[in-house]
Enzyme design. Structure first.
Site, mmCIF file in Angstrom:
data_model
loop_
_atom_site.group_PDB
_atom_site.id
_atom_site.type_symbol
_atom_site.label_atom_id
_atom_site.label_comp_id
_atom_site.label_asym_id
_atom_site.label_seq_id
_atom_site.Cartn_x
_atom_site.Cartn_y
_atom_site.Cartn_z
ATOM 1 C CB SER A 117 63.116 39.306 51.012
ATOM 2 O OG SER A 117 64.027 39.845 50.074
ATOM 3 C CG ASN A 118 63.047 44.341 49.157
ATOM 4 O OD1 ASN A 118 63.400 44.300 47.983
ATOM 5 N ND2 ASN A 118 63.906 44.541 50.153
ATOM 6 N NE ARG A 119 56.443 43.486 43.803
ATOM 7 C CZ ARG A 119 56.038 44.584 43.164
ATOM 8 N NH1 ARG A 119 55.630 45.631 43.845
ATOM 9 N NH2 ARG A 119 56.043 44.642 41.856
#
Ligand code: CTP
Length: 225
Positions: free
Chosen positions: A21-23
């Protein structure tokens, strides 16, 4: 008008307990949805996994993966006059999703990834007359050049260029500053401010540009009389 807005990250499964995923926290997309609602529009928000509560008066569709986001957005896009892709959609997903938890070995691990669908590019190909399509470009360098390239390549009406190199703004922060680049016309700089305030300005810019392209109120296309 009907606004369709996407927000948050996506999660691409590796096994039952792990994902890529990402932030992204969804703050910008949720702020845009609230600003569009407060400007009097009907809003559908397609959201990846975030810890934000559903905003009142907005239909929220929760999804996890890029594929689920593609299905949710693409099935609703035709009904929308304005589509804003704020979501930080994963560009790659694991080729194989393991049914059981992956066990570690002694050496390195190579994870094989494949491309996900570019939802915004699909929307750019299927855009109907009069519909406004807006993308985000989160970049750490060459912001305006990369953003312009995405604007043209994906057949957008606006791209919101977002410098995410500075740690005080953009992804996961409460404040943001952006440059809005139109397909036709001069870029517009919106200075660093709280995301909710910035969202109000972005929606106002979009609404103004929409009223210029559709002279007759309530019309859903831009054919001449
Ligand atoms: N986007 C999308 N579907 C994807 C990936 C991105 O719809 N699979 C959308 C995002 O919501 C955003 C825009 O495309 O509005 C970002 O453009 P993109 O070129 O995909 O940027 P990056 O994902 O950062 O990719 P890169 O910089 O590697 O080209």
């Amino acid at each position: 008008m009907k606004y369709l807005i996407s927000a948050g990250p996506t999660r691409e499964k590796i096994d039952p307990i792990r994902f890529l995923s990402n932030r992204s926290t969804g703050k910008m997309g949720y702020a845009l949805a609230e600003a569009a609602r407060d400007a009097g529009h009907e809003v559908v928000l397609v959201s990846g996994p975030v810890s934000l509560a559903d905003p009142a008066g907005i239909e929220v569709v929760r999804v996890e993966s890029a594929a689920e986001m593609a299905a949710a957005v693409e099935s609703r896009a035709a009904a929308a006059e304005v589509v804003i892709m704020t979501a930080a959609v994963a560009d790659y997903r694991p080729v194989r999703v393991l049914a059981d938890k992956m066990k570690k070995g002694a050496g390195k691990l190579l994870l094989e990834l494949e491309r996900t669908e570019d939802i915004l590019a699909t929307l750019g190909r299927t855009k109907r007359p009069g519909q406004l399509l807006i993308g985000f470009a989160a970049e750490t360098r060459d912001l305006l050049a990369y953003a312009e390239d995405k604007l043209r390549r994906k057949n957008l009406d606006w791209i919101v260029a977002n410098d995410v190199a500075a740690p005080d703004r953009g992804i996961a922060a409460d404040v943001n500053g952006v440059t809005m680049i139109p397909a036709v016309g001069a870029p517009l700089e919106l200075p660093l401010q709280h995301k909710r305030q910035l969202a109000t300005q972005i929606i106002a810019v979009i609404d103004r540009s929409r009223s210029r392209t559709t002279p007759a109120a309530g019309r859903s296309d831009n054919r001449p009389e």
